[in-house]
Design a protein around this motif. Structure first.
Motif, short mmCIF file in Angstrom:
data_model
loop_
_atom_site.label_atom_id
_atom_site.label_comp_id
_atom_site.label_asym_id
_atom_site.label_seq_id
_atom_site.Cartn_x
_atom_site.Cartn_y
_atom_site.Cartn_z
N GLU A 428 -3.91 -12.85 -9.29
CA GLU A 428 -3.94 -12.19 -8.04
C GLU A 428 -2.83 -11.03 -8.18
O GLU A 428 -1.69 -11.19 -8.51
N ILE A 429 -3.23 -9.89 -7.67
CA ILE A 429 -2.10 -8.80 -7.67
C ILE A 429 -1.17 -8.90 -6.35
O ILE A 429 -2.06 -9.01 -5.07
N LEU A 430 0.14 -9.14 -6.55
CA LEU A 430 0.96 -9.48 -5.21
C LEU A 430 1.33 -8.29 -4.81
O LEU A 430 1.66 -8.06 -3.53
N ARG A 431 1.80 -7.50 -5.67
CA ARG A 431 2.51 -6.08 -5.12
C ARG A 431 2.17 -5.16 -5.93
O ARG A 431 2.09 -5.24 -7.15
N GLN A 432 2.13 -3.71 -5.74
CA GLN A 432 1.42 -2.86 -6.26
C GLN A 432 1.89 -1.47 -5.65
O GLN A 432 1.57 -1.15 -4.60
N ASP A 433 2.93 -0.73 -6.34
CA ASP A 433 3.46 0.61 -5.75
C ASP A 433 4.03 1.40 -7.07
O ASP A 433 3.49 1.01 -8.14
N ASP A 434 4.48 2.34 -6.78
CA ASP A 434 4.86 3.43 -7.85
C ASP A 434 6.02 2.83 -8.91
O ASP A 434 6.19 3.34 -9.81
N LYS A 435 6.73 1.76 -8.31
CA LYS A 435 7.91 1.31 -9.11
C LYS A 435 7.63 -0.14 -9.67
O LYS A 435 8.05 -0.47 -10.61
N LEU A 436 6.73 -1.00 -8.78
CA LEU A 436 6.90 -2.41 -8.97
C LEU A 436 5.16 -2.66 -9.25
O LEU A 436 4.44 -2.53 -8.32
N LEU A 437 4.95 -3.56 -10.05
CA LEU A 437 3.71 -4.31 -10.25
C LEU A 437 3.95 -5.81 -10.30
O LEU A 437 4.56 -6.19 -11.24
N SER A 438 3.26 -6.71 -9.55
CA SER A 438 3.31 -8.15 -9.68
C SER A 438 2.24 -8.73 -9.56
O SER A 438 1.40 -8.42 -8.73
N VAL A 439 1.92 -9.76 -10.70
CA VAL A 439 0.76 -10.40 -10.68
C VAL A 439 1.06 -11.96 -11.03
O VAL A 439 1.94 -12.30 -11.39
N VAL A 440 0.13 -12.70 -10.51
CA VAL A 440 0.24 -14.00 -10.69
C VAL A 440 -1.09 -14.88 -11.26
O VAL A 440 -2.18 -14.50 -10.86
N TYR A 441 -0.52 -15.43 -12.34
CA TYR A 441 -1.88 -16.09 -13.10
C TYR A 441 -1.97 -17.41 -12.93
O TYR A 441 -0.93 -18.27 -13.05
N LYS A 442 -3.08 -18.18 -12.55
CA LYS A 442 -3.05 -19.46 -12.19
C LYS A 442 -3.88 -20.18 -13.70
O LYS A 442 -5.33 -19.46 -13.36
N ARG A 443 -3.66 -20.86 -14.23
CA ARG A 443 -4.13 -21.13 -15.59
C ARG A 443 -4.59 -22.70 -15.41
O ARG A 443 -4.06 -23.44 -15.18
N SER A 444 -5.96 -22.95 -15.65
CA SER A 444 -6.36 -24.14 -15.76
C SER A 444 -7.45 -24.53 -16.89
O SER A 444 -7.86 -23.74 -17.43
N ILE A 445 -7.41 -25.93 -16.97
CA ILE A 445 -8.29 -26.28 -17.98
C ILE A 445 -9.14 -27.67 -17.65
O ILE A 445 -8.59 -28.54 -16.88
N ASP A 446 -10.33 -27.37 -17.58
CA ASP A 446 -11.34 -28.39 -17.09
C ASP A 446 -11.64 -29.21 -18.45
O ASP A 446 -12.26 -29.14 -19.21
N SER A 447 -10.80 -30.30 -18.54
CA SER A 447 -10.80 -31.31 -19.45
C SER A 447 -10.39 -32.62 -18.72
O SER A 447 -9.06 -32.80 -18.22
N VAL A 448 -11.15 -33.77 -19.05
CA VAL A 448 -10.60 -34.91 -18.66
C VAL A 448 -9.33 -35.60 -19.51
O VAL A 448 -8.83 -36.49 -19.09
#
Length: 740
Positions: A428-448
């Protein structure tokens, strides 16, 4: 069945068939935009090798972007089949031109070569080698541009491969299946340039082995071309790759210097002028221009004529957005979006496009598990070294996770049902302008192996775009990490900002405090820290492993957003500067009719003529004028209301709701008028939860200056939004609009 078609698109005609599949012209039902769709034959959908090759083509296309490359919009893979949705270019292939004219004037050939080399340079900057540069894969438009298409056999730079390509243009190292480098493409481009100015290919033979020998050992026939371009031919076709220009960008520099020296400063203009009449007639006569796209979007597919091979395009440059992908997914199954976006530059310019941020898909099968997930990639930075650093930082949370999650002492195990673990990411891109870019990754594993709900972790990435460097969470703040009392101050703010229902809204049964080094000491096996943060448009979002504070594990992690105004005394000075001082908080809601927008307090929504409202963003008005349209701001126009003096806006043309020319207020020249429009971009862009048809025009004023006009059009509501002032933050404001 080979007649499978994507829902949401209406086919307008066939653009040809090849060994892999068929290519059609289609109109996107929601936006009415026209695209070229390449379908893999359904009989190959169950063939892992064919499907992998087709998917590889899309993955290569997703890496490259720019005004001189026919862009990939979307790759779709479903149980019914696979398809690549591409830009369709209103032009004609160089192959078709050479078939009619045989030989070109040197200036014309140089102009075509320059544009396609810039396309190659974009591919090379993304680490990709085309490997099949030939006349059929170079498209020439009436507007004076050349574009590169068809990355079907492209590879990453430095990779070896089979001896693939078109024999007439293959470099010596390519015949032997050697390492593919940008210099390999330079050789092929030079061979095509030779053909343009000499009227025949540099080497010709009926037997392939004879042709290979000629390319590997025969002297370069540069004596058969005009003297001013002989050095270019000799350099570009050197047998030893080390003796050629290292890549297309370097070759463009040499080309421009040679062209200016031999043919004067106006060489490029003269070249396109020479081509305009002949190529323009060919485009107009092409049967593809009669398939219903109209004069603004008549397509041509690589190879010319109807017998297209692969690749293709259209001048509209539609970006198929995630919303469109969601509609398609609902109808046909899994959709893999690999948007690759690049601005269209005006003719005869090498200006680098503004930074673009794309949400792409990466898939791969590894030892004992597989991965399928989203990641973010940027393009268009002038500093390519910084762009590479940024993209490396954006990929690091995925690369490190895949490489280090399964140690040798604990390899992945098969699931009880025999399946392998599946790892994925959401981005998900949280902020985007000419000075800052912030992104969050949600990482998951489908495994019992990690409980009934699998494994989960989160990782934000914050980039200082002024330096091209990531900013770790600890460096977002001033002396907070490692200082217990300042960490406690921040902890109190997190509790205060928690909303009812959030994990942090109620006190835990056994309360604890955040560790003093909660932002830097790894806490989980994935390397996550207890507290991570990333800036959004209006505040700092924190991701907290609540179990450290005494909350149940279900709170790991919980998300809390704190407004910037509460954090100013804790943020680092450098970050405050990147955020724009005190952030000019958006605290005012303006109702523009169909929706409301949240804007800075100092902006004013004024009424103009009955059909237009003006959101004025500055105190000063151009030329000392007092009317709203003299002032920096945004126009909201009701296209359902029109009279002879205020004709409706027409998509495909610049905005002008008057019978006379539009003044050049935005460059401080109200006495000058706009003209000579050039469409630079056309795509879909979000306005709240809806999608608007977006156009970007470059208009030349009567005094010589230029205006960039940005237009959003919402057909159902008949609302037009116009920005000629490069209004800061407007894209984000429209994305966050709330429909009434």
């Amino acid at each position: 069945m080979d007649d499978w078609a994507l829902p949401g698109f209406t086919e307008m005609g066939s653009l040809g068939e090849g060994g892999f599949g068929r290519v059609v012209l289609a109109r996107h039902d929601e936006s009415a935009q026209v695209v070229a769709i390449k379908y893999l034959y359904a009989r190959f959908a169950a063939d892992p090798r064919r499907l992998a090759e087709f998917r590889h083509e899309a993955q290569i296309l997703s890496r490259v972007s720019g005004p001189h490359i026919a862009r990939l919009h979307q790759f779709v893979e479903t149980p019914q089949g696979a398809a690549i949705i591409m830009e369709a270019v209103h032009g004609i292939s160089l192959k078709e031109i050479l078939g009619r004219q045989e030989k070109l004037e040197p200036e014309a050939a140089l102009a075509i070569l320059k544009g396609s080399l810039l396309g190659l340079a974009g591919a090379h900057a993304a680490g990709t080698v085309h490997r099949d540069y030939k006349p059929a894969n170079v498209l020439v438009t009436r507007e004076g541009q050349s574009k590169l298409v068809d990355f079907g056999i492209a590879v990453l730079a430095g990779q070896t491969g089979v001896a693939a390509g078109t024999p007439a243009y293959m470099a010596p190292e390519q015949w032997a299946g050697g390492i593919a480098t940008p210099a390999t493409d330079v050789y092929a481009a030079t061979c095509v340039f030779f053909q343009c100015v000499a009227g025949h290919r540099p080497y010709e033979a009926e037997q392939t082995e004879v042709l290979r020998t000629l390319h590997e050992y025969a002297p370069i026939p540069f004596g058969e071309v005009p003297e001013p371009v002989r050095d270019l031919i000799a350099r570009g076709m050197a047998k030893d790759a080390a003796q050629r220009p290292s890549g297309a960008a370097e070759f463009v520099t040499e080309l421009e210097a040679s062209a200016r020296k031999a043919y004067g400063e106006d060489w490029e203009r003269n070249g396109w002028h020479w081509l305009a009449k002949g190529a323009g007639v060919l485009v107009a006569l092409s049967p593809l221009a009669l398939l219903g796209a109209g004069t603004a979007a008549a397509p041509v597919i690589a190879g010319g004529g109807v017998a297209a091979t692969t690749g293709g395009g259209i001048a509209l440059g539609l970006k198929v957005t995630a919303a469109v992908a969601a509609v398609t997914a609902a109808a046909v199954g899994t959709v893999v979006v690999v948007n690759a976006d690049g601005d269209e530059a005006p003719p005869q310019t090498t200006t680098v496009a503004a930074m673009k941020v794309d949400l792409l898909t990466r898939t791969e099968k590894l030892d004992g598990f597989d991965y399928n997930g989203k990641y973010v990639r940027i393009s268009g930075l002038k500093d390519k070294a910084a762009e590479e650093r940024v993209n490396k930082a954006l990929m690091a949370p995925i690369d490190g996770w895949l490489a280090g999650f399964w140690p040798d002492s604990y390899p992945p195990q098969r699931e009880p049902d025999g399946d392998i673990p599946h790892m994925k990411t959401e981005a998900e891109i949280l902020r985007q302008d000419d000075k800052l870019l912030s992104v969050v990754y949600k990482r998951s594993i489908d495994s019992v192996q990690f409980g009934n709900h699998g494994g989960f972790s989160i990782r934000p990435v914050v980039i200082d775009l002024t330096k091209g460097e990531p900013i770790p969470t600890a460096r977002l703040f001033d002396n907070v990490d490692g200082t217990a009392d300042r960490m406690l101050m921040l902890e109190d703010m997190l509790f205060d900002a928690a909303r009812p229902g959030d994990c942090l809204a109620d006190a835990p049964s056994s309360p604890e405090h955040l560790p003093a080094r909660a932002m830097s000491d790894p806490w989980s096996v994935t390397g996550d820290t207890v507290l991570q943060a990333a800036p959004t448009a209006n505040g700092m979002t924190f991701y907290v492993y609540g179990s450290v504070l005494g909350y149940p594990r279900v709170c790991d992690p919980t998300q809390v957003t704190v407004e910037f105004r509460h954090l100013l005394h804790l943020l680092s000075p450098g970050v405050v500067n990147l955020l724009g001082g005190t952030q000019g908080q958006r605290t005012k809601v303006d109702n523009v009719g169909a929706f409301t927008i949240t804007t800075p307090e100092k902006w004013s929504l004024l009424s103009g003529a009955p059909i237009e409202r003006y959101l004025v963003t500055a105190d000063q008005c151009a030329g000392g004028g007092t009317q709203p349209f003299h002032c920096a701001g945004v126009v909201f126009s009701d296209n359902s209301r029109a009279d002879p003096a205020t004709p409706p806006y027409e998509p495909g043309k610049p905005y002008n709701r008057s019978t006379g020319p539009r003044p050049c207020h935005s460059i401080g020249a109200p006495g000058e008028t706009q003209g000579a429009p050039t469409l630079q971009m056309k795509e879909l862009r979000p306005v709240g939860t809806k999608r608007a048809a977006y156009e970007e025009w470059r208009l030349t004023c009567s005094g010589g200056g230029t205006v960039t006009q940005r237009v959003w059009f919402l057909p159902k509501t008949r609302l037009v939004i116009v920005d000629e002032w490069n209004t800061p933050g407007l894209d984000k404001i429209l994305e966050e609009a709330q429909w009434n």
